[in-house]
Design a protein around this motif. Structure first.
Motif, PDB file in Angstrom:
ATOM      1  N   CYS A 151       0.522  -1.446   0.094  1.00  0.00           N
ATOM      2  CA  CYS A 151      -0.227  -0.056  -0.073  1.00  0.00           C
ATOM      3  C   CYS A 151       0.971   1.406   0.162  1.00  0.00           C
ATOM      4  N   PRO A 152       1.484   1.530  -1.230  1.00  0.00           N
ATOM      5  CA  PRO A 152       2.701   2.816  -1.236  1.00  0.00           C
ATOM      6  C   PRO A 152       1.305   4.342  -0.689  1.00  0.00           C
ATOM      7  N   ARG A 153       0.555   4.271  -0.714  1.00  0.00           N
ATOM      8  CA  ARG A 153      -0.204   5.607  -1.391  1.00  0.00           C
ATOM      9  C   ARG A 153      -0.403   5.497   0.271  1.00  0.00           C
ATOM     10  N   LEU A 154      -0.727   4.963   0.948  1.00  0.00           N
ATOM     11  CA  LEU A 154      -1.310   4.969   2.936  1.00  0.00           C
ATOM     12  C   LEU A 154       0.609   6.341   3.550  1.00  0.00           C
ATOM     13  N   ARG A 155      -0.823   6.443   3.508  1.00  0.00           N
ATOM     14  CA  ARG A 155      -0.424   7.659   4.635  1.00  0.00           C
ATOM     15  C   ARG A 155      -0.837   7.445   6.566  1.00  0.00           C
ATOM     16  N   VAL A 156      -1.765   7.108   6.470  1.00  0.00           N
ATOM     17  CA  VAL A 156      -2.353   6.961   8.296  1.00  0.00           C
ATOM     18  C   VAL A 156      -2.870   5.631   7.957  1.00  0.00           C
ATOM     19  N   VAL A 157      -2.710   5.476   9.247  1.00  0.00           N
ATOM     20  CA  VAL A 157      -3.643   4.153   9.621  1.00  0.00           C
ATOM     21  C   VAL A 157      -4.121   4.076  11.241  1.00  0.00           C
ATOM     22  N   ALA A 158      -5.075   4.086  11.562  1.00  0.00           N
ATOM     23  CA  ALA A 158      -6.280   4.562  12.285  1.00  0.00           C
ATOM     24  C   ALA A 158      -6.777   3.372  12.714  1.00  0.00           C
ATOM     25  N   ASN A 159      -6.424   2.838  14.281  1.00  0.00           N
ATOM     26  CA  ASN A 159      -7.298   1.969  14.857  1.00  0.00           C
ATOM     27  C   ASN A 159      -7.989   1.925  15.579  1.00  0.00           C
ATOM     28  N   VAL A 160      -9.237   1.553  15.960  1.00  0.00           N
ATOM     29  CA  VAL A 160     -10.097   1.832  16.480  1.00  0.00           C
ATOM     30  C   VAL A 160     -10.352   1.192  17.618  1.00  0.00           C
ATOM     31  N   ALA A 161      -9.274   1.255  18.420  1.00  0.00           N
ATOM     32  CA  ALA A 161      -8.886   0.612  19.662  1.00  0.00           C
ATOM     33  C   ALA A 161      -7.749   1.726  20.175  1.00  0.00           C
ATOM     34  N   VAL A 162      -8.046   1.175  21.270  1.00  0.00           N
ATOM     35  CA  VAL A 162      -6.646   2.098  22.198  1.00  0.00           C
ATOM     36  C   VAL A 162      -5.409   0.773  22.405  1.00  0.00           C
ATOM     37  N   GLY A 163      -5.540   0.277  22.208  1.00  0.00           N
ATOM     38  CA  GLY A 163      -4.526  -0.981  21.630  1.00  0.00           C
ATOM     39  C   GLY A 163      -3.826  -0.988  19.937  1.00  0.00           C
ATOM     40  N   PHE A 164      -2.677  -1.105  19.968  1.00  0.00           N
ATOM     41  CA  PHE A 164      -1.791  -1.304  18.263  1.00  0.00           C
ATOM     42  C   PHE A 164      -1.829  -2.660  18.411  1.00  0.00           C
ATOM     43  N   ASP A 165      -1.509  -3.767  19.158  1.00  0.00           N
ATOM     44  CA  ASP A 165       0.321  -4.702  18.672  1.00  0.00           C
ATOM     45  C   ASP A 165      -1.021  -5.121  17.786  1.00  0.00           C
ATOM     46  N   ASN A 166      -2.341  -5.030  16.941  1.00  0.00           N
ATOM     47  CA  ASN A 166      -2.629  -5.998  15.635  1.00  0.00           C
ATOM     48  C   ASN A 166      -1.338  -4.725  14.368  1.00  0.00           C
ATOM     49  N   ILE A 167      -0.655  -3.453  14.737  1.00  0.00           N
ATOM     50  CA  ILE A 167      -0.073  -2.864  13.626  1.00  0.00           C
ATOM     51  C   ILE A 167       1.030  -2.958  14.085  1.00  0.00           C
ATOM     52  N   ASP A 168       2.468  -3.521  13.049  1.00  0.00           N
ATOM     53  CA  ASP A 168       3.661  -3.261  13.243  1.00  0.00           C
ATOM     54  C   ASP A 168       4.599  -2.027  13.017  1.00  0.00           C
ATOM     55  N   VAL A 169       4.032  -1.066  14.477  1.00  0.00           N
ATOM     56  CA  VAL A 169       3.737   0.518  14.566  1.00  0.00           C
ATOM     57  C   VAL A 169       5.574   0.737  13.324  1.00  0.00           C
ATOM     58  N   ALA A 170       6.778   0.033  14.338  1.00  0.00           N
ATOM     59  CA  ALA A 170       8.151   0.124  13.725  1.00  0.00           C
ATOM     60  C   ALA A 170       8.080   0.167  12.238  1.00  0.00           C
ATOM     61  N   ALA A 171       7.670  -0.750  11.662  1.00  0.00           N
ATOM     62  CA  ALA A 171       7.434  -0.405  10.217  1.00  0.00           C
ATOM     63  C   ALA A 171       6.720   0.303   9.726  1.00  0.00           C
ATOM     64  N   ALA A 172       5.718   0.902  10.065  1.00  0.00           N
ATOM     65  CA  ALA A 172       5.330   1.772   9.521  1.00  0.00           C
ATOM     66  C   ALA A 172       5.262   3.012   9.903  1.00  0.00           C
ATOM     67  N   THR A 173       6.222   3.267  10.563  1.00  0.00           N
ATOM     68  CA  THR A 173       7.117   4.842  11.224  1.00  0.00           C
ATOM     69  C   THR A 173       8.288   4.680  10.151  1.00  0.00           C
ATOM     70  N   ARG A 174       9.029   3.458   9.613  1.00  0.00           N
ATOM     71  CA  ARG A 174      10.156   3.453   8.622  1.00  0.00           C
ATOM     72  C   ARG A 174       8.980   3.805   7.171  1.00  0.00           C
ATOM     73  N   ALA A 175       8.035   3.200   6.988  1.00  0.00           N
ATOM     74  CA  ALA A 175       7.347   3.397   5.634  1.00  0.00           C
ATOM     75  C   ALA A 175       6.591   4.715   5.925  1.00  0.00           C
ATOM     76  N   GLY A 176       6.692   6.105   7.156  1.00  0.00           N
ATOM     77  CA  GLY A 176       6.389   6.787   6.323  1.00  0.00           C
ATOM     78  C   GLY A 176       4.590   7.207   7.202  1.00  0.00           C
ATOM     79  N   VAL A 177       4.543   5.937   7.742  1.00  0.00           N
ATOM     80  CA  VAL A 177       3.057   6.515   7.526  1.00  0.00           C
ATOM     81  C   VAL A 177       2.069   6.489   9.721  1.00  0.00           C
ATOM     82  N   ALA A 178       1.406   7.296   9.171  1.00  0.00           N
ATOM     83  CA  ALA A 178       1.403   7.474  11.134  1.00  0.00           C
ATOM     84  C   ALA A 178       0.536   6.919  11.791  1.00  0.00           C
ATOM     85  N   VAL A 179       0.467   6.448  12.794  1.00  0.00           N
ATOM     86  CA  VAL A 179      -0.550   5.266  13.713  1.00  0.00           C
ATOM     87  C   VAL A 179      -1.151   6.265  14.402  1.00  0.00           C
ATOM     88  N   THR A 180      -2.632   5.149  14.827  1.00  0.00           N
ATOM     89  CA  THR A 180      -3.402   6.247  15.591  1.00  0.00           C
ATOM     90  C   THR A 180      -4.224   5.058  16.574  1.00  0.00           C
TER      91      THR A 180
END
Length: 331
Positions: free
Chosen positions: A65-94
């Protein structure tokens, strides 16, 4: 055109947050999660994603998903998201913190009371027509909550909310967390910091409120249960893998501890078959922690605001990886 994909059904009025933003939103009206390959293929042409805990957002997904700029999780936890990989890809995680604090704390205390007083067992007993008269030695004899000792594993916002609720039951509240509170905050909450081993040894009820990390995974294992009182009960409304379910089932079956109330599971939605078979002093719920209409609505609205703001070049209100600076879309 800036586009957002919503991977599963959410409270639809949350999409009002996008009105006037110029952002196009495609909502998938299905509560079942997409298989990983299909989710990658579907989201590939979108700038933003609103997802749920059942969606795995890993390095492979991000690469697709090279266009992706933000992933918003509908939860307080985010263990389903590889935050480090998202950060390297320049994708904001919320995520959606705070708005579910009270609802989850309420449910934690509900589980504590229901397990201690054997509420589901009593309900099933009555509905089966077995209640014929009151007796001193009731079949569903429980344990006292008022005046008991509550141990909180993790003292974030939800743990603190549970501590405040415990005041009404005159409970002694112990806690263990990687970050100890200032003495003034401990006094205000009425809590006492102890090491993990002391928390286990002294608590009548242990309630889990920690995030899932490498250090908390299976923190409650056979050794932890052996260190608890045989009359103690475990409550978990945080993340399932913090508890070794097989070890918990064995501890309950063998009388190592007395009971458990669980809202989350190690391989959710799968639940260890041994736990399901245990009927006494074991309460199992299908991840209801934030399940009130008001709370779920605000979680969805917060996720929508996070995506809208990130795609508009503004800092989202709950940014998990602040290293990723929001950037304006190209339209």
């Amino acid at each position: 055109m800036t586009r957002v994909f919503v991977s599963q059904e959410i409270v639809e009025d949350a999409l009002e947050e996008f009105e006037g933003s110029g952002i196009t939103v495609d909502l998938r009206r299905d509560h079942r999660p997409l298989p990983a390959e299909e989710l990658r293929a579907t989201a590939a042409d979108y700038d933003g994603l609103i997802c749920l805990l059942t969606d795995r957002i890993d390095a492979e997904f991000l690469a697709a998903c090279p266009r992706l700029r933000v992933v918003a999780n509908v939860a307080v936890g985010f263990d389903n998201i590889d935050v480090a990989a998202a950060t390297r890809a320049g994708v904001a995680v919320t995520n959606t913190p705070r708005v579910l604090t009270d609802a989850t704390a309420d449910l934690a205390f509900t589980l504590l009371l229901a397990t201690a007083r054997r509420v589901p067992e009593g309900d099933a007993f009555l509905r089966a027509g077995k209640y014929t008269h009151w007796r001193v030695k009731q079949e569903q004899m429980g344990v006292d909550v008022f005046g008991a000792t509550l141990g909180l594993f993790g003292l974030g916002q939800i743990g603190r909310a549970v501590a405040r609720r415990a005041r009404g039951f005159d409970m002694t509240v112990l806690y263990h967390d990687v970050h100890r509170l200032p003495a003034e905050d401990e006094r205000e909450l009425g809590v006492t910091y102890v090491e993990f081993e002391e928390l286990l040894a002294r608590s009548d009820f242990v309630s889990v409120h920690s995030p899932l990390t490498d250090t908390t995974r299976h923190r409650f294992d056979a050794a932890a249960f052996a260190a608890m009182k045989p009359t103690a009960m475990l409550i978990n409304t945080a993340r399932g893998p913090v508890v070794d379910e097989a070890a918990l089932a064995a501890a309950l079956r063998d009388g190592v501890i007395a009971g458990a109330g669980l809202d989350v599971f190690e391989r959710e939605p799968e639940v260890d078959a041994q736990l399901v078979q245990l009927r006494e002093r074991v309460v199992l719920l299908p991840h209801l922690g934030s399940a009130t209409g008001t709370t779920r609505r605000e979680m969805c609205r917060m996720a929508a605001r996070n995506v809208r703001d990130a795609l508009s070049g503004k800092r989202p209100e709950s940014l998990v990886n602040p290293e990723v600076a929001p950037r304006e879309g190209t339209g």
